[in-house]
Structure formats: C-alpha cells, structure tokens
Design a protein around this motif. Structure first.
Motif, PDB file in Angstrom:
ATOM      1  N   ASP A 186       0.851  -1.188   0.000  1.00  0.00           N
ATOM      2  CA  ASP A 186       0.000   0.000   0.000  1.00  0.00           C
ATOM      3  C   ASP A 186       0.885   1.235   0.000  1.00  0.00           C
ATOM      4  OD1 ASP A 186      -2.541  -1.405   0.263  1.00  0.00           O
ATOM      5  OD2 ASP A 186      -1.869  -1.879   2.295  1.00  0.00           O
ATOM      6  N   TRP A 214      -4.766   2.375 -13.137  1.00  0.00           N
ATOM      7  CA  TRP A 214      -5.367   2.784 -11.859  1.00  0.00           C
ATOM      8  C   TRP A 214      -6.719   3.408 -12.114  1.00  0.00           C
ATOM      9  CZ3 TRP A 214      -2.757   0.935  -7.814  1.00  0.00           C
ATOM     10  CH2 TRP A 214      -1.408   0.605  -8.011  1.00  0.00           C
ATOM     11  N   GLU A 215      -7.726   2.849 -11.476  1.00  0.00           N
ATOM     12  CA  GLU A 215      -9.069   3.409 -11.601  1.00  0.00           C
ATOM     13  C   GLU A 215      -9.109   4.759 -10.884  1.00  0.00           C
ATOM     14  OE1 GLU A 215     -11.588   2.110 -13.248  1.00  0.00           O
ATOM     15  OE2 GLU A 215     -10.614   0.206 -13.734  1.00  0.00           O
ATOM     16  N   GLU A 218      -8.875   5.114  -7.009  1.00  0.00           N
ATOM     17  CA  GLU A 218      -8.143   3.960  -6.481  1.00  0.00           C
ATOM     18  C   GLU A 218      -6.845   4.437  -5.823  1.00  0.00           C
ATOM     19  OE1 GLU A 218      -6.451  -0.362  -8.121  1.00  0.00           O
ATOM     20  OE2 GLU A 218      -7.391   1.057  -9.501  1.00  0.00           O
ATOM     21  N   TRP A 219      -6.459   3.756  -4.766  1.00  0.00           N
ATOM     22  CA  TRP A 219      -5.233   4.122  -4.056  1.00  0.00           C
ATOM     23  C   TRP A 219      -4.016   3.671  -4.847  1.00  0.00           C
ATOM     24  CZ3 TRP A 219      -3.640   6.959   0.008  1.00  0.00           C
ATOM     25  CH2 TRP A 219      -2.358   6.710   0.527  1.00  0.00           C
ATOM     26  N   LYS A 220      -3.171   4.630  -5.205  1.00  0.00           N
ATOM     27  CA  LYS A 220      -1.913   4.285  -5.875  1.00  0.00           C
ATOM     28  C   LYS A 220      -0.811   4.395  -4.841  1.00  0.00           C
ATOM     29  CE  LYS A 220       0.997   5.568  -9.737  1.00  0.00           C
ATOM     30  NZ  LYS A 220       1.405   6.709 -10.567  1.00  0.00           N
ATOM     31  N   HIS A 247      -8.349   7.052   3.215  1.00  0.00           N
ATOM     32  CA  HIS A 247      -8.819   6.525   1.923  1.00  0.00           C
ATOM     33  C   HIS A 247      -9.655   5.258   2.139  1.00  0.00           C
ATOM     34  CE1 HIS A 247      -8.745   5.026  -2.213  1.00  0.00           C
ATOM     35  NE2 HIS A 247      -8.442   3.847  -1.683  1.00  0.00           N
ATOM     36  N   GLN A 248      -9.162   4.398   3.019  1.00  0.00           N
ATOM     37  CA  GLN A 248      -9.899   3.159   3.334  1.00  0.00           C
ATOM     38  C   GLN A 248     -11.276   3.480   3.880  1.00  0.00           C
ATOM     39  OE1 GLN A 248      -6.957   1.329   5.973  1.00  0.00           O
ATOM     40  NE2 GLN A 248      -7.106  -0.546   4.779  1.00  0.00           N
ATOM     41  N   SER A 251     -13.513   4.972   1.098  1.00  0.00           N
ATOM     42  CA  SER A 251     -13.866   4.049   0.017  1.00  0.00           C
ATOM     43  C   SER A 251     -14.573   2.810   0.547  1.00  0.00           C
ATOM     44  CB  SER A 251     -12.613   3.636  -0.759  1.00  0.00           C
ATOM     45  OG  SER A 251     -11.763   2.895   0.093  1.00  0.00           O
ATOM     46  N   GLU A 253     -13.294   0.462   2.062  1.00  0.00           N
ATOM     47  CA  GLU A 253     -12.442  -0.726   1.991  1.00  0.00           C
ATOM     48  C   GLU A 253     -11.999  -1.126   3.394  1.00  0.00           C
ATOM     49  OE1 GLU A 253      -8.453  -0.593   0.165  1.00  0.00           O
ATOM     50  OE2 GLU A 253      -8.255  -2.405   1.369  1.00  0.00           O
TER      51      GLU A 253
END
Ligand code: ZN
Length: 459
Positions: A186, A214-215, A218-220, A247-248, A251, A253
């Motif tokens: 990550d 990368w969408e 989306e996390w890059k 971000h998690q 999103s 996630e």
C-alpha cells in the motif's frame, strides 16, 4: 475472585499479554480458548504490516515509527517475525535494540515470534498475537517480518496497511524483489535513502506502478524515502499511513473481512489435517502414504482423495441418518381418580413422580412419573369443562395422547403433511417449558392422539 488471563489481557497487563502470546505460539489448547474469550474485545487496533528483504532496516524503521506514534500519544504493540531463522538472527537482535529504546515505556509492548509447528502456522500465530495486543488496547499493532517469502506475504497481507521496504544497493532494480510482495504494497519505502542509488530505486518503483492501470479514486501506492537511522522521513511515512487510512474509510475498503477469511481458511485447513492425522489415519499411515507418493506408487491427488473419502465416510458413519427419528417422550393418561391412579402407577408399579403441575389454561393437573427414558403423564381435570373431563365423561379414563420429541418440528410436520397425515396443528405452537408442540389427528395415528414436541435449542 482472581481475574482470568483474558481479563488481565483486556486490562493491558504486560505479563498476561506475554503469557497469552506464548500459549498461542505453542499452539496450546488454552491459546484457542483465549482467542475465543478475547475475540469480542478486538477489532479496534490499526494493524500496520512492514515487510521487505533482509537488511532493509525494517527494525529501525519500526522503532522510529513507534517513537513517532508515541509522540502522538498512541500506544503500540510490535510483533516481529522471522520465519527463516527461528531462534537466532535478525528478529531477536533487532528486538534487543528496540527493548533498550522502549524498555521504560509502558505504552509499548514488543514481542518476537519464533517459527514452530506446521507451514502457515506462523501466519496464524502472528495474526493471533496481534489479536492479543488489540484486545489489550494497543492503538496500533506493528507487524514486522524479516524475509520476503510466502509466509511473510501472508502475514502482512492481512494487516490494515502493508508497507514494503526496499533498500538501494541490494540489486540493480526492483526486479530483485519478488512480484508477490510488490503486489501487496500500500506504501513503498526506500529506506537508507542516503545511499547511492536511492533515487534510481524510487524511480524504478514509480515506473513499475505507472505501467499499471489505476481506476479513478483507487489508491496508488506512494513511494517514500526514509533514513530510519537518522529519523528522516518517518513523519511523512506516518502521514502516508494516515492518508491511506482515510482513503480506506472513505472508500469503504476494510481488511477486517480479508483477515477473517484468511483466519478461517487457515484454521479450517489446520483443523482438518489435524483431524485426519489424529482420527482417520492409523499411526504411521501418513508416513507410508508419503513413501508411496515419493516412490510414484500413488499420485498425491489419488492419495488426497482417498483420505478425503475415508474422512467423510467416517464422519457420516458416526451420525444418525437423516429422517424423523422421533423419540418417545411421554404417554398421557386421562384419569378419573388421581389418588387411585397414583396408588397403581407410583406405589404398585414403583414409578417416581418427578413433577406435578397445574396447567391453568387447560384446567388440568398433570403428574409426571419417570418411566425409563420416557415418562408417564397422569392427567386429572380440575374443572368440569376441561377437555380431560369431557374425554373421561365420553370414553372413560385411559390413554389420552402419546408425545414424541423431534429435533426439527417444522421439518417433521412437513414430512407428515407430504404423506397426507391429518394434522391438528399445521404449524407448531408454544407449549410448556418453552417447547414447540403440534398435534397429529388420531384418525391418522391409528386411534391415538399424537403430540410432537421440540425442546428449545439450549435444552
Ligand atoms: Zn402430554
């Protein structure tokens, strides 16, 4: 009352934490029992996994990260794992260094894990050690691995955030690092950034990431440079971790479910193999099968299928076949003169009365007499308009009903209905002692009123 080990762990007692992790490490039954008891108290800690090749300076990085987290007032648990060299080398040495810098700090708990037991067991033990630290109230649990093998990938993959640490000079480029470990990152950290080639290494990772699609949203993974020994770049790393956490959260996630899946699958596989070895195979048989595979007498698929077949066969043989399997619970007899009835059944036959109760709604008094595994129920009317009074008036005293206990009354009724049995109750209704009951019409039961009864689940 002395507090239990789990109570002491939840209270944050360091000695209890150490003891708990040892039980887990030893694969002791008490370890499993402990996980059961503390599990409800877990799920609050944020798990940070740190991995990368040996010599990447992970121990120092984890140490500095810990110091930074402590500055923010957060408590930290550290689990250091070294699957490749169980009792010597990196983890233990690194541990000693860390012990010195955080020894006096009650907000930090450090533990190194040794390899023992079966393949994959270390990943489970590590995951459960993290649970103990989580239950103990640590805000952050850092999991540090030393190598870059599959075990390490498994260990770090289920953390909330996975940090992959690399170091310049260990190889010309990122090709030196295994593909599997790049995919779980990550956040990338190029540590020892003062070394020659650090920028080149960071650029190579960036280039590798740029090749991927990368969408939007989306996390890059960011590529950070640190100099852990000098404490440089640590605050930026912590900020990147926080950014990932946000971000998690935004999103939706969550790794909790991934972690749950990993734990369950690992545990199922472990338990299954344990069962096979202890209950299905004869002593020494596994060794014999292994010899046969090694000598190409049998292939592993056939051997596995054969063991599976025997395991399932053994499991089915021990179980009752599917079906109604009704058990006689009691026989109900309508009596006109209870004193005389008791004189016969209790005194003359020698059955013990184990309960007598008034059922107000039925205007009846019931005396239960133990008769082997079943019982006799003597029913006496307590009012003229009681069903039992009417029964006795119409037919005289005698057999009133037979009650069978079933495991699943709904399924039993469905089976009877499918066979055109006439039911008084199409669906079960509440009976005494929280049981569910239903009556079958005597016309379908050869002149006898039949009652079905399902005891409550806890009984
Ligand atoms: Zn009854």
């Amino acid at each position: 009352m002395t507090p239990t080990l789990s109570d002491r762990i939840v209270a944050g007692d360091p000695r209890a934490i150490a003891r708990g992790i040892s039980l887990i490490e030893d694969e002791a039954p008490e370890g499993a029992a402990l996980v059961r008891r503390i599990f409800a108290s877990t799920g609050r800690a944020y798990l940070i996994g740190v991995t990368g090749p040996p010599g990447a300076g992970k121990s120092t990085l984890v140490d500095r990260l810990t110091a930074e987290l402590r500055t923010d007032g957060r408590t930290v648990g550290i689990v250091a794992v070294d699957p490749t060299s169980p009792y010597s080398g990196g983890a233990i040495l690194g541990d000693r260094v860390r012990m010195q810098s955080h020894a006096a700090d009650p907000g930090v708990f450090i533990r190194s894990m040794a390899t023992r037991g079966h393949l994959g067991g270390l990943a489970r033990a590590t995951s459960e050690a993290a649970l103990v630290l989580d239950a103990a109230g640590k805000d952050v649990v850092l999991i540090e691995t030393v190598g870059v093998g599959q075990d390490e990938v498994d260990i770090v993959r289920t953390a909330d955030v996975s940090i992959v640490t690399v170091v310049p000079g260990t190889g010309d480029d990122v090709q030196a690092i295994k593909a599997g470990i790049m995919e779980i990152a990550d956040i990338f950290v190029v540590n020892k950034a003062d070394r020659e080639g650090a920028d080149r290494m960071a650029a190579a990772i960036e280039a590798m990431l740029a090749l991927q699609h990368w969408e939007p949203g989306e996390w890059k993974p960011p590529v950070l440079q640190t100099e852990a020994t000098a404490g440089k770049g640590i605050r930026a790393l912590l900020e990147a971790i926080e950014a990932f956490r946000r971000h998690q959260a935004s999103s939706g996630e969550v790794r909790q479910r991934d972690r749950a899946e990993f734990r369950l699958r690992e545990l199922l596989a472990h338990r299954f193999v344990q069962h096979v070895e202890q209950r299905v195979l004869e002593p020494g048989e596994l060794g014999h099968v292994l010899d046969e595979i090694a000598e190409r007498v049998v292939d592993p698929y056939t051997a596995a299928d054969e063991i599976l077949r025997r395991t399932l066969g053994a499991a089915n043989a021990g179980r009752q076949p599917e079906g109604p399997r009704a058990r006689l619970d009691h026989v109900g007899i309508a009596v006109a003169d209870p004193a005389q009835a008791l004189a016969f059944y209790r005194d003359a036959l020698g059955l013990d009365v184990h309960a007598s109760e008034d059922v107000g709604s039925q205007r009846v008094r019931a005396h239960f007499l133990s008769a082997g595994s079943a019982a006799l129920e003597l029913l006496e009317a307590t009012a003229e308009d009681s069903a039992i009074a009417k029964f006795v008036a119409r037919r005289g005293p005698g057999l009133h009903h037979i009650t069978f206990e079933v495991d699943d009354i709904v399924a039993a009724l469905a089976r009877l209905k499918a066979r055109q049995v006439k039911l008084i109750d199409e669906s079960p209704r509440p009976g005494a002692e929280a049981c569910l009951v239903a009556f079958v019409h005597p016309s379908s039961a050869h002149g006898v009123l039949v009652e079905l009864k399902q005891r409550p689940a806890s009984a």
